[in-house]
Scaffold this motif. Structure first.
Motif, PDB file in Angstrom:
ATOM      1  N   GLU A  57       0.781  -1.112  -0.048  1.00 31.63           N
ATOM      2  CA  GLU A  57      -0.088  -0.091  -0.014  1.00 31.63           C
ATOM      3  C   GLU A  57       1.001   1.436   0.009  1.00 31.63           C
ATOM      4  OE1 GLU A  57      -3.862   2.016   2.338  1.00 31.63           O
ATOM      5  OE2 GLU A  57      -2.847   0.046   3.254  1.00 31.63           O
ATOM      6  N   LEU A  60       2.525   1.798  -3.334  1.00 35.99           N
ATOM      7  CA  LEU A  60       1.194   2.250  -4.383  1.00 35.99           C
ATOM      8  C   LEU A  60       1.200   3.548  -4.320  1.00 35.99           C
ATOM      9  CD1 LEU A  60      -1.162  -0.693  -4.703  1.00 35.99           C
ATOM     10  CD2 LEU A  60       0.367   0.294  -6.506  1.00 35.99           C
ATOM     11  N   LYS A  61       1.340   4.181  -3.026  1.00 36.85           N
ATOM     12  CA  LYS A  61       1.074   5.549  -2.634  1.00 36.85           C
ATOM     13  C   LYS A  61       2.111   6.555  -3.412  1.00 36.85           C
ATOM     14  CE  LYS A  61      -1.673   5.244   1.470  1.00 36.85           C
ATOM     15  NZ  LYS A  61      -1.427   5.303   3.088  1.00 36.85           N
ATOM     16  N   VAL A  65      -2.055   6.866  -8.943  1.00 37.75           N
ATOM     17  CA  VAL A  65      -2.842   6.011  -9.479  1.00 37.75           C
ATOM     18  C   VAL A  65      -4.385   6.703  -9.849  1.00 37.75           C
ATOM     19  CG1 VAL A  65      -4.269   3.592  -9.292  1.00 37.75           C
ATOM     20  CG2 VAL A  65      -2.150   4.128  -8.390  1.00 37.75           C
ATOM     21  N   ARG A  87      -7.790  -0.439  -2.623  1.00 32.53           N
ATOM     22  CA  ARG A  87      -7.642   0.717  -1.824  1.00 32.53           C
ATOM     23  C   ARG A  87      -7.393   2.106  -2.779  1.00 32.53           C
ATOM     24  NH1 ARG A  87      -4.744  -1.066   3.716  1.00 32.53           N
ATOM     25  NH2 ARG A  87      -6.417  -2.734   4.239  1.00 32.53           N
ATOM     26  N   PHE A  88      -6.964   1.738  -3.810  1.00 24.09           N
ATOM     27  CA  PHE A  88      -6.817   2.640  -5.030  1.00 24.09           C
ATOM     28  C   PHE A  88      -7.626   2.605  -6.072  1.00 24.09           C
ATOM     29  CE2 PHE A  88      -3.013   1.245  -2.355  1.00 24.09           C
ATOM     30  CZ  PHE A  88      -2.424   2.542  -2.425  1.00 24.09           C
TER      31      PHE A  88
END
Length: 220
Positions: A57, A60-61, A65, A87-88
């Motif tokens: 997570e 990915l931050k 995205v 969560r994205f």
């Protein structure tokens, strides 16, 4: 001594993963490891299933995205990484695995958690070539190197056929030397960990776009 330390670390990791699973009221099963023979394939075809770390997570931050992006989990297992991806705002989150049993567990997990945007399907990395609709890819050391190389060849054929900005997120990047020497991917971001198999490498193909300003390109 080394093997004993490894077994202890694995046991600790699995204990924490089981505690994480208990947070789901719907009794999702992401944490249970599964060896190759249990999953229905051989060591020559793939590595055992282990859930990815929650650090995905944070990785990915690092990226911006958006709803135009689609991500594919290569060797998705029980779907832990795809759960974190949900969560994205990806428009599509899919994953494939050689094991029909693991795919079934993954899709059961998604149904229990109401993750309608997540879908796992059965496929063989030695044959699968339907990469065109994705611009993000994730893998957690799913295959031995000979399988990884064939998978990467298919993926790069997709990029040649349909040029686009492609990002490749690799947990426990045992084939990094191959990536650096034999593919157009370059390492853009690295999230280190005390344990080498918790380290993430993030790659991009450098020559299919001009704007990489949405995240820090420095390797750290």
């Amino acid at each position: 001594m080394r093997n004993i330390a490894y077994k202890i670390l694995c046991a600790v990791w699995q204990w924490f993963a089981r505690q994480n699973d208990r947070l789901f009221r719907e009794n999702a099963d992401f944490s249970g490891w599964m060896k190759q023979d249990e999953a229905g394939f051989t060591e020559k075809q793939g590595n055992q299933y282990q859930p990815c770390t929650n650090q995905l997570e944070k990785v990915l931050k690092k990226f911006s995205v958006c709803e135009e992006d689609a991500i594919l989990d290569i060797g998705c297992g029980k779907g832990k990484a795809m759960y974190l991806m949900s969560r994205f705002p990806f428009r599509k989150i899919q994953g494939y695995d050689l094991s029909e049993e693991l795919v079934q567990i993954a899709n059961q997990n998604f149904r229990k958690l109401g993750l309608e945007n997540c879908k796992a399907f059965q496929a063989n990395a030695m044959e699968f070539a339907d990469y065109d609709d994705f611009n993000y890819f994730f893998i957690f050391n799913s295959f031995p190197q000979n399988v990884f190389e064939i998978m990467m060849k298919r993926l790069l054929e997709s990029v040649e056929r349909k040029p686009r900005r492609v990002r490749f997120i690799y947990l426990n990047p045992v084939c990094h030397d191959y990536m650096a020497a034999h593919t157009p991917f370059r390492l853009m971001y690295r999230k280190k960990a005390l344990l080498f198999w918790f380290t993430y490498h993030c790659y991009e193909i450098a020559d299919v776009y001009t704007d990489s300003s949405d995240y820090d390109k420095t390797v750290i």
